[in-house]
Design a protein around this motif. Structure first.
Motif, PDB file in Angstrom:
ATOM      1  N   GLY A 178      54.906 -27.093 -29.120  1.00  0.00           N
ATOM      2  CA  GLY A 178      56.118 -25.831 -29.936  1.00  0.00           C
ATOM      3  C   GLY A 178      55.915 -25.252 -31.226  1.00  0.00           C
ATOM      4  N   HIS A 179      55.007 -25.065 -31.096  1.00  0.00           N
ATOM      5  CA  HIS A 179      54.417 -24.102 -32.146  1.00  0.00           C
ATOM      6  C   HIS A 179      53.402 -22.357 -31.444  1.00  0.00           C
ATOM      7  N   ARG A 180      53.843 -21.545 -31.823  1.00  0.00           N
ATOM      8  CA  ARG A 180      53.161 -20.210 -31.842  1.00  0.00           C
ATOM      9  C   ARG A 180      51.800 -20.347 -32.765  1.00  0.00           C
ATOM     10  N   THR A 181      50.904 -19.939 -32.119  1.00  0.00           N
ATOM     11  CA  THR A 181      49.533 -19.697 -32.355  1.00  0.00           C
ATOM     12  C   THR A 181      48.600 -18.592 -32.381  1.00  0.00           C
ATOM     13  N   SER A 182      47.978 -18.248 -32.877  1.00  0.00           N
ATOM     14  CA  SER A 182      46.950 -17.156 -32.204  1.00  0.00           C
ATOM     15  C   SER A 182      44.965 -17.264 -32.228  1.00  0.00           C
ATOM     16  N   ILE A 183      44.164 -17.432 -31.329  1.00  0.00           N
ATOM     17  CA  ILE A 183      43.063 -18.268 -30.350  1.00  0.00           C
ATOM     18  C   ILE A 183      42.388 -16.900 -30.757  1.00  0.00           C
ATOM     19  N   ALA A 184      41.066 -16.555 -31.131  1.00  0.00           N
ATOM     20  CA  ALA A 184      40.457 -15.455 -31.158  1.00  0.00           C
ATOM     21  C   ALA A 184      39.034 -16.914 -30.173  1.00  0.00           C
ATOM     22  N   LEU A 185      38.748 -15.742 -29.478  1.00  0.00           N
ATOM     23  CA  LEU A 185      37.429 -16.152 -28.587  1.00  0.00           C
ATOM     24  C   LEU A 185      36.739 -14.965 -28.056  1.00  0.00           C
ATOM     25  N   GLU A 186      35.299 -15.516 -28.323  1.00  0.00           N
ATOM     26  CA  GLU A 186      34.474 -14.050 -26.767  1.00  0.00           C
ATOM     27  C   GLU A 186      35.027 -14.167 -25.727  1.00  0.00           C
ATOM     28  N   PRO A 187      35.153 -13.164 -24.708  1.00  0.00           N
ATOM     29  CA  PRO A 187      35.979 -13.048 -23.607  1.00  0.00           C
ATOM     30  C   PRO A 187      34.599 -14.002 -22.479  1.00  0.00           C
ATOM     31  N   GLU A 188      34.262 -14.280 -22.907  1.00  0.00           N
ATOM     32  CA  GLU A 188      32.727 -15.491 -22.202  1.00  0.00           C
ATOM     33  C   GLU A 188      33.356 -17.360 -22.604  1.00  0.00           C
ATOM     34  N   PHE A 189      33.883 -16.616 -23.524  1.00  0.00           N
ATOM     35  CA  PHE A 189      35.377 -18.575 -23.764  1.00  0.00           C
ATOM     36  C   PHE A 189      36.524 -18.511 -23.071  1.00  0.00           C
ATOM     37  N   TRP A 190      36.420 -17.420 -22.848  1.00  0.00           N
ATOM     38  CA  TRP A 190      38.427 -17.530 -22.434  1.00  0.00           C
ATOM     39  C   TRP A 190      37.736 -17.408 -20.729  1.00  0.00           C
ATOM     40  N   ALA A 191      36.887 -17.131 -20.240  1.00  0.00           N
ATOM     41  CA  ALA A 191      36.964 -16.863 -18.655  1.00  0.00           C
ATOM     42  C   ALA A 191      36.376 -18.844 -18.567  1.00  0.00           C
ATOM     43  N   ALA A 192      35.274 -19.019 -20.002  1.00  0.00           N
ATOM     44  CA  ALA A 192      34.620 -20.119 -18.822  1.00  0.00           C
ATOM     45  C   ALA A 192      36.013 -21.510 -19.541  1.00  0.00           C
ATOM     46  N   LEU A 193      37.018 -20.488 -19.795  1.00  0.00           N
ATOM     47  CA  LEU A 193      38.097 -21.937 -20.503  1.00  0.00           C
ATOM     48  C   LEU A 193      39.259 -21.570 -19.590  1.00  0.00           C
ATOM     49  N   TYR A 194      39.217 -20.310 -18.650  1.00  0.00           N
ATOM     50  CA  TYR A 194      39.908 -20.653 -17.357  1.00  0.00           C
ATOM     51  C   TYR A 194      39.496 -21.624 -15.971  1.00  0.00           C
ATOM     52  N   THR A 195      38.287 -21.307 -16.166  1.00  0.00           N
ATOM     53  CA  THR A 195      37.529 -22.100 -15.209  1.00  0.00           C
ATOM     54  C   THR A 195      37.524 -23.306 -15.716  1.00  0.00           C
ATOM     55  N   VAL A 196      37.677 -23.978 -16.813  1.00  0.00           N
ATOM     56  CA  VAL A 196      37.710 -25.158 -17.326  1.00  0.00           C
ATOM     57  C   VAL A 196      39.269 -25.608 -16.564  1.00  0.00           C
ATOM     58  N   ALA A 197      40.096 -25.556 -16.739  1.00  0.00           N
ATOM     59  CA  ALA A 197      41.561 -25.173 -17.098  1.00  0.00           C
ATOM     60  C   ALA A 197      41.554 -25.537 -14.944  1.00  0.00           C
ATOM     61  N   ALA A 198      41.306 -24.452 -14.149  1.00  0.00           N
ATOM     62  CA  ALA A 198      41.273 -24.380 -13.039  1.00  0.00           C
ATOM     63  C   ALA A 198      40.531 -25.698 -12.537  1.00  0.00           C
ATOM     64  N   ALA A 199      39.630 -25.512 -12.740  1.00  0.00           N
ATOM     65  CA  ALA A 199      38.942 -27.312 -12.271  1.00  0.00           C
ATOM     66  C   ALA A 199      39.550 -28.620 -12.740  1.00  0.00           C
ATOM     67  N   ARG A 200      40.463 -28.647 -13.593  1.00  0.00           N
ATOM     68  CA  ARG A 200      41.413 -29.959 -13.653  1.00  0.00           C
ATOM     69  C   ARG A 200      43.063 -29.692 -13.522  1.00  0.00           C
TER      70      ARG A 200
END
Length: 68
Positions: free
Chosen positions: A10-32
């Motif tokens: 319910g709240h806005r936040t900003s997250i800073a990650l390396e591009p490789e971690f963003w890509a891996a995060l999307y992979t994990v989300a898709a797998a789940r």
């Protein structure tokens, strides 16, 4: 570093990650079969550290190690 803004718990936040971690995060989300925002919300709820970006990196690492 790539900084992205999103809404979790319910709240806005900003997250800073390396591009490789963003890509891996999307992979994990898709797998789940989850939207990335929901996966981040789950990580946020269960984290043991005060830093969300660090908790995301650990969760991604655990996924690829087969620990999650």
């Amino acid at each position: 570093m790539e900084k992205r803004s999103l809404t979790i718990a319910g709240h806005r936040t900003s997250i800073a990650l390396e591009p490789e971690f963003w890509a891996a995060l999307y992979t994990v989300a898709a797998a789940r079969d989850l939207p990335v925002s929901q996966l981040i919300a789950e990580i946020d709820q269960s984290r043991q550290t005060g830093n969300l970006s660090s908790a995301i990196r650990v969760a991604v690492l655990q996924h690829f190690r087969g620990e999650q």
